[in-house]
Design a protein around this motif. Structure first.
Motif, mmCIF file in Angstrom:
data_model
loop_
_atom_site.group_PDB
_atom_site.id
_atom_site.type_symbol
_atom_site.label_atom_id
_atom_site.label_comp_id
_atom_site.label_asym_id
_atom_site.label_seq_id
_atom_site.Cartn_x
_atom_site.Cartn_y
_atom_site.Cartn_z
ATOM 1 N N THR A 84 5.944 -1.021 3.350
ATOM 2 C CA THR A 84 6.010 -2.416 3.798
ATOM 3 C C THR A 84 5.753 -3.330 2.601
ATOM 4 O O THR A 84 4.836 -3.066 1.812
ATOM 5 N N PHE A 100 0.867 -1.181 0.000
ATOM 6 C CA PHE A 100 0.000 0.000 0.000
ATOM 7 C C PHE A 100 0.903 1.230 0.000
ATOM 8 O O PHE A 100 1.670 1.436 0.941
ATOM 9 N N LEU A 155 1.321 4.983 0.145
ATOM 10 C CA LEU A 155 0.817 6.316 0.454
ATOM 11 C C LEU A 155 1.961 7.264 0.800
ATOM 12 O O LEU A 155 2.112 8.320 0.194
ATOM 13 N N SER A 156 2.803 6.880 1.762
ATOM 14 C CA SER A 156 3.843 7.786 2.266
ATOM 15 C C SER A 156 4.841 8.190 1.191
ATOM 16 O O SER A 156 5.164 7.408 0.300
ATOM 17 N N TRP A 159 8.988 4.182 2.665
ATOM 18 C CA TRP A 159 8.554 3.494 3.894
ATOM 19 C C TRP A 159 7.478 2.466 3.569
ATOM 20 O O TRP A 159 6.517 2.297 4.329
ATOM 21 N N GLY A 167 3.835 12.256 5.311
ATOM 22 C CA GLY A 167 3.680 11.160 6.254
ATOM 23 C C GLY A 167 2.345 11.282 6.960
ATOM 24 O O GLY A 167 1.294 10.923 6.407
ATOM 25 N N SER A 168 2.350 11.869 8.165
ATOM 26 C CA SER A 168 1.102 12.044 8.921
ATOM 27 C C SER A 168 0.060 12.812 8.102
ATOM 28 O O SER A 168 -1.119 12.468 8.100
HETATM 29 C C1 LIG Z 1 6.984 -0.142 10.270
HETATM 30 C C2 LIG Z 1 6.422 0.887 9.307
HETATM 31 C C3 LIG Z 1 5.739 0.458 8.193
HETATM 32 C C4 LIG Z 1 5.223 1.387 7.305
HETATM 33 N N1 LIG Z 1 4.557 0.927 6.202
HETATM 34 C C5 LIG Z 1 4.027 1.808 5.346
HETATM 35 C C6 LIG Z 1 3.305 1.343 4.189
HETATM 36 O O1 LIG Z 1 3.170 0.148 3.952
HETATM 37 N N2 LIG Z 1 2.797 2.274 3.351
HETATM 38 C C7 LIG Z 1 2.912 3.596 3.563
HETATM 39 O O2 LIG Z 1 2.403 4.362 2.752
HETATM 40 N N3 LIG Z 1 3.602 4.082 4.643
HETATM 41 C C8 LIG Z 1 4.151 3.218 5.524
HETATM 42 N N4 LIG Z 1 4.852 3.673 6.622
HETATM 43 C C9 LIG Z 1 5.037 5.098 6.786
HETATM 44 C C10 LIG Z 1 4.109 5.677 7.850
HETATM 45 O O3 LIG Z 1 2.778 5.650 7.435
HETATM 46 C C11 LIG Z 1 4.629 7.077 8.170
HETATM 47 O O4 LIG Z 1 5.851 6.886 8.822
HETATM 48 C C12 LIG Z 1 3.665 7.846 9.012
HETATM 49 O O5 LIG Z 1 2.585 8.271 8.225
HETATM 50 C C13 LIG Z 1 4.349 9.044 9.679
HETATM 51 O O6 LIG Z 1 4.979 9.820 8.735
HETATM 52 P P1 LIG Z 1 6.480 10.338 8.934
HETATM 53 O O7 LIG Z 1 7.346 9.157 9.282
HETATM 54 O O8 LIG Z 1 6.853 11.139 7.717
HETATM 55 O O9 LIG Z 1 6.448 11.267 10.207
HETATM 56 P P2 LIG Z 1 5.910 12.758 10.295
HETATM 57 O O10 LIG Z 1 4.579 12.880 9.631
HETATM 58 O O11 LIG Z 1 6.990 13.691 9.818
HETATM 59 O O12 LIG Z 1 5.722 12.930 11.856
HETATM 60 C C14 LIG Z 1 6.852 13.073 12.725
HETATM 61 C C15 LIG Z 1 6.340 13.362 14.131
HETATM 62 O O13 LIG Z 1 5.543 14.573 14.149
HETATM 63 C C16 LIG Z 1 4.262 14.321 14.707
HETATM 64 N N5 LIG Z 1 3.274 15.112 13.987
HETATM 65 C C17 LIG Z 1 3.037 15.097 12.663
HETATM 66 N N6 LIG Z 1 2.067 15.974 12.346
HETATM 67 C C18 LIG Z 1 1.680 16.552 13.508
HETATM 68 C C19 LIG Z 1 0.715 17.553 13.833
HETATM 69 N N7 LIG Z 1 -0.048 18.133 12.916
HETATM 70 N N8 LIG Z 1 0.602 17.905 15.131
HETATM 71 C C20 LIG Z 1 1.364 17.338 16.094
HETATM 72 N N9 LIG Z 1 2.309 16.385 15.830
HETATM 73 C C21 LIG Z 1 2.457 16.002 14.572
HETATM 74 C C22 LIG Z 1 4.019 12.828 14.528
HETATM 75 O O14 LIG Z 1 3.137 12.321 15.513
HETATM 76 C C23 LIG Z 1 5.436 12.273 14.706
HETATM 77 O O15 LIG Z 1 5.741 12.079 16.068
HETATM 78 C C24 LIG Z 1 5.383 2.773 7.543
HETATM 79 C C25 LIG Z 1 6.068 3.196 8.681
HETATM 80 C C26 LIG Z 1 6.583 2.274 9.553
HETATM 81 C C27 LIG Z 1 7.317 2.754 10.781
#
Ligand SMILES: Cc1cc2nc3c(=O)[nH]c(=O)nc-3n(C[C@H](O)[C@H](O)[C@H](O)COP(=O)(O)OP(=O)(O)OC[C@H]3O[C@@H](n4cnc5c(N)ncnc54)[C@H](O)[C@@H]3O)c2cc1C
Length: 211
Positions: free
Chosen positions: A163, A128, A130-131, A161, A136-137
């Motif tokens: 999986t 899947f 998306l990221s 990222w 990310g978030s």
């Molecule tokens: C084991 C694993 C498997 C994964 N598998 C997939 C996958 O199959 N497909 C896929 O698409 N993605 C996957 N991901 C990615 C995952 O979905 C993203 O890591 C996640 O969406 C967070 O994005 P980021 O790492 O860019 O962190 P960021 O979005 O940069 O966030 C960093 C920190 O800031 C905080 N934060 C962010 N926005 C806000 C806000 N507005 N207010 C307050 N705090 C905030 C977050 O809580 C976090 O602590 C995977 C990640 C992991 C760890």
């Protein structure tokens, strides 16, 4: 309300517990250290019907309920979080979406082998996507585009990222079809790994943090 597991759920829980002990525990640290995809474990999970647990048997699934799926995930996660995340993505992010939203033709073509975790005797799982490096978030800030070219869509973008990214045969790719619609202009595309233009980059080296 009685919060008690059924006999079938208890059996599934035990099967997952046994699987985790017998198939995941041996070599779990080495696989993690070497960042090795748990291919053998996923193949065996597929044989147990754990790669498409909630999928209708008509489409190759095991037809189990969500509680059974959660119980199995719990047991496997206790021993090997890598195996459980590969399993969870195929079950929930990939198979669930296909079962809910796809056409009959797409279900026959993709969902059935994905739920079985194999096709022509080979491992066949999904990812899947998306990221992105900058999304990310806040998933709606993703920049991958899908341009309507009449009889096909042209996708452009980078995902990370992911999986199962290096092993999957089918990807559900999230892409923007109409930027003016913001989050409502985002759609999902089924993409096969072997289609022209698809590139899987090298896995990023894992960084270890110590206190
Ligand atoms: C084991 C694993 C498997 C994964 N598998 C997939 C996958 O199959 N497909 C896929 O698409 N993605 C996957 N991901 C990615 C995952 O979905 C993203 O890591 C996640 O969406 C967070 O994005 P980021 O790492 O860019 O962190 P960021 O979005 O940069 O966030 C960093 C920190 O800031 C905080 N934060 C962010 N926005 C806000 C806000 N507005 N207010 C307050 N705090 C905030 C977050 O809580 C976090 O602590 C995977 C990640 C992991 C760890």
């Amino acid at each position: 309300m009685l919060f008690q597991l059924t006999e079938e759920q208890l059996m599934i829980q035990q099967a997952a517990r046994d699987f985790a002990q017998n198939e995941c525990l041996p070599g779990v640290i080495e696989r993690d250290e070497q960042q090795k995809f748990p291919r053998e474990q996923i193949m065996k999970l597929a044989e147990l019907g754990f790669m498409g647990m909630m999928v209708d048997p008509e489409y190759g699934g095991a037809g189990m309920d969500t509680v059974s799926y959660v119980l199995a995930m719990e047991e496997i996660s206790k021993i090997d979080a890598s195996v459980s995340v590969c399993m969870s993505v195929n079950n929930s992010l990939v198979c669930y979406g296909l079962q809910q939203y796809c056409t009959e033709e797409q279900k026959r073509k993709y969902l059935t082998p994905l739920a079985q975790g194999r096709k022509d005797g080979e491992l066949y799982i999904g990812a899947f996507m998306l990221s992105e490096p900058e999304a990310g978030s806040d998933a709606t800030s993703q920049r991958t585009t899908a341009e309507d070219k009449g009889d096909y869509y042209l996708l452009n973008g980078t995902k990370n990222w992911i999986t199962n990214g290096g092993t999957a045969s089918v990807y559900l790719v999230i892409a923007q079809t109409d930027a003016s619609k913001g989050s409502r202009g985002i759609n999902v595309f089924i993409v096969e790994k072997n289609w022209p233009g698809v590139t899987v980059a090298a896995k990023r080296k894992q960084t270890r943090y110590s206190r």
